[in-house]
Design a protein around this motif. Sequence first.
Motif, PDB file in Angstrom:
ATOM      1  N   LYS A 196      -1.481  -2.595   7.586  1.00  0.00           N
ATOM      2  CA  LYS A 196      -2.876  -3.031   7.641  1.00  0.00           C
ATOM      3  C   LYS A 196      -3.826  -1.884   7.960  1.00  0.00           C
ATOM      4  O   LYS A 196      -4.975  -1.895   7.525  1.00  0.00           O
ATOM      5  N   TYR A 197      -3.373  -0.856   8.664  1.00  0.00           N
ATOM      6  CA  TYR A 197      -4.268   0.237   9.038  1.00  0.00           C
ATOM      7  C   TYR A 197      -4.609   1.160   7.861  1.00  0.00           C
ATOM      8  O   TYR A 197      -5.785   1.484   7.672  1.00  0.00           O
ATOM      9  N   ALA A 254     -10.422   0.544   2.690  1.00  0.00           N
ATOM     10  CA  ALA A 254     -11.577  -0.342   2.537  1.00  0.00           C
ATOM     11  C   ALA A 254     -12.830   0.304   3.125  1.00  0.00           C
ATOM     12  O   ALA A 254     -13.897   0.292   2.497  1.00  0.00           O
ATOM     13  N   ILE A 255     -12.708   0.892   4.294  1.00  0.00           N
ATOM     14  CA  ILE A 255     -13.853   1.549   4.933  1.00  0.00           C
ATOM     15  C   ILE A 255     -14.310   2.746   4.106  1.00  0.00           C
ATOM     16  O   ILE A 255     -15.513   2.935   3.872  1.00  0.00           O
ATOM     17  N   GLN A 258       0.836  -1.201   0.000  1.00  0.00           N
ATOM     18  CA  GLN A 258       0.000   0.000   0.000  1.00  0.00           C
ATOM     19  C   GLN A 258       0.870   1.250   0.000  1.00  0.00           C
ATOM     20  O   GLN A 258       0.559   2.228  -0.657  1.00  0.00           O
ATOM     21  N   LEU A 277      -7.015  -0.882   5.745  1.00  0.00           N
ATOM     22  CA  LEU A 277      -8.353  -0.907   6.356  1.00  0.00           C
ATOM     23  C   LEU A 277      -9.066   0.426   6.153  1.00  0.00           C
ATOM     24  O   LEU A 277     -10.257   0.453   5.833  1.00  0.00           O
ATOM     25  N   SER A 278      -8.352   1.530   6.313  1.00  0.00           N
ATOM     26  CA  SER A 278      -8.995   2.838   6.134  1.00  0.00           C
ATOM     27  C   SER A 278      -9.470   3.029   4.697  1.00  0.00           C
ATOM     28  O   SER A 278     -10.531   3.606   4.462  1.00  0.00           O
TER      29      SER A 278
END
Length: 132
Positions: free
Chosen positions: A103-104, A110-111, A45, A107-108
């Motif tokens: 991963k954070y 994806a949200i 990412q 995840l952000s």
Amino acid sequence: MNLVLKSILSVLIGTIVGFLGGFQGIAGGFYITMFLLFTGIANTQRLAAGTTLLAVVFPLSIGAVYEYWKSGDVDVYAALIITFFYMIFSWVGAKANVLVDEKYPVLSLAILMMITSFYFFSKYIGLLQAKK
């Protein structure tokens, strides 16, 4: 990935995202990031984020902005304020990104995409119902 394939995929990404950006009125950063990861040009990412930010630093949207401006659909005042704070906080966000586990940010993203999808899907349903 060899340079020829990487170049061809990069041309395709630029073409698709350029069209979508002009069509949808977006800078296209999350599309670029997604395509970089999906095609394997970027394997993390962070690499996708850095590559995307470099791609959008240049005035990619100037032609589309001109078309919207001609039709009176650009709020220059708001855009300049957003640009100023965007410059500052994109730097802050980049500093934060390298300090946290990958991963954070994933995840952000994806949200964000889920919320954006739900919003525009509900807007679409509203437009369909308004036509009846």
